[in-house]
Design an enzyme around this catalytic site. Sequence first.
Site, mmCIF file in Angstrom:
data_model
loop_
_atom_site.group_PDB
_atom_site.id
_atom_site.type_symbol
_atom_site.label_atom_id
_atom_site.label_comp_id
_atom_site.label_asym_id
_atom_site.label_seq_id
_atom_site.Cartn_x
_atom_site.Cartn_y
_atom_site.Cartn_z
ATOM 1 N N HIS A 48 5.714 -31.884 22.160
ATOM 2 C CA HIS A 48 7.000 -31.255 22.474
ATOM 3 C C HIS A 48 8.027 -32.342 22.744
ATOM 4 O O HIS A 48 7.961 -33.032 23.764
ATOM 5 C CB HIS A 48 6.824 -30.354 23.704
ATOM 6 C CG HIS A 48 8.055 -29.609 24.103
ATOM 7 N ND1 HIS A 48 8.062 -28.706 25.155
ATOM 8 C CD2 HIS A 48 9.323 -29.603 23.614
ATOM 9 C CE1 HIS A 48 9.275 -28.197 25.292
ATOM 10 N NE2 HIS A 48 10.061 -28.735 24.367
ATOM 11 N N ARG A 50 11.230 -32.860 24.081
ATOM 12 C CA ARG A 50 12.223 -32.165 24.892
ATOM 13 C C ARG A 50 13.580 -32.847 24.773
ATOM 14 O O ARG A 50 13.667 -34.041 24.482
ATOM 15 C CB ARG A 50 11.783 -32.117 26.351
ATOM 16 C CG ARG A 50 10.523 -31.291 26.592
ATOM 17 C CD ARG A 50 10.188 -31.234 28.072
ATOM 18 N NE ARG A 50 11.194 -30.467 28.790
ATOM 19 C CZ ARG A 50 11.025 -29.218 29.254
ATOM 20 N NH1 ARG A 50 9.875 -28.598 29.066
ATOM 21 N NH2 ARG A 50 11.992 -28.602 29.902
ATOM 22 N N GLU A 75 6.818 -29.005 18.773
ATOM 23 C CA GLU A 75 7.463 -28.061 19.686
ATOM 24 C C GLU A 75 8.862 -28.553 20.012
ATOM 25 O O GLU A 75 9.060 -29.747 20.278
ATOM 26 C CB GLU A 75 6.655 -27.918 20.979
ATOM 27 C CG GLU A 75 5.371 -27.155 20.826
ATOM 28 C CD GLU A 75 4.709 -26.861 22.156
ATOM 29 O OE1 GLU A 75 3.809 -26.005 22.175
ATOM 30 O OE2 GLU A 75 5.096 -27.484 23.175
ATOM 31 N N HIS A 199 -0.888 -21.994 26.557
ATOM 32 C CA HIS A 199 -0.261 -22.240 27.861
ATOM 33 C C HIS A 199 -1.232 -21.857 28.974
ATOM 34 O O HIS A 199 -1.570 -20.697 29.159
ATOM 35 C CB HIS A 199 1.054 -21.491 28.063
ATOM 36 C CG HIS A 199 1.930 -22.149 29.105
ATOM 37 N ND1 HIS A 199 2.697 -23.262 28.828
ATOM 38 C CD2 HIS A 199 2.124 -21.888 30.418
ATOM 39 C CE1 HIS A 199 3.346 -23.636 29.920
ATOM 40 N NE2 HIS A 199 3.001 -22.823 30.902
#
Length: 256
Positions: A48, A50, A75, A199
């Site tokens: 991911h 971000r 992601e 998750h």
Amino acid sequence: MSSSQSLRLGVNVDHVATIRNARGGDRPDVVRIALAAIAAGADGITAHLREDRRHIRDSDMARLKAEIEKPLNFEMAATAEMQGIALATQPHAVCLVPERREELTTEGGLDAAGQYNALAPFIAKLNDAGIRVSLFIAADPRQIEAAAKLRAPVIEIHTGGWCDAVVEGDSGKADAEWRRIVEGAALARSVGLEVHAGHGLDYATAETIAALPEITELNIGYFMMGEALLVGIAETVRTMRAAMDRGRATLKTRTA
């Protein structure tokens, strides 16, 4: 698309980068851990990137794409900056997730229904580039139906609420969350979506959810990185793979 009998394991390496960034520098090496996970049986790698770059760096994504031979699942938030990076990187897949700077981890699913008008052209551009798009959403009929209308071929069901309830011993909440997942996975397949989940999963919850025939992939990171500190990444991947296989074997028994 894989048959309902197969189940892939995607290993999320975000928190290798979290440890690295605590001191700066380049160790531990995210790509080295990813390669070790693949060698031990992982079917793909998830990372991911971000907006605040709190763990994975742009250079990590470029190296993962260049150096791993298994699929890379990128992601990201649905922003113009991230779309540009994804188009340049050309990962196997992009998973769109909600993102807030103040959160410690992704706290909820993407509001695909509420953001439909913004997401439609965003997803179309990725689809046109040959990148598989997944939406990280709650097991909510409204969100699942929106994902199908958006022509995202894949959803990833947010399992965090269920996993948290299991760990906390709240059986009532766990049962309710589990029913949502079961019903959501069935609905998603009925409207033509490929269904992934992730998750908060650990060995026990991964084994349980592996028994759902609609699920074709689990993406797991934080728990596995914690276990890897104790027993190593290879042993962690093998143990997780075994847990998933045990869960899947119950499906084969039921359908035999």
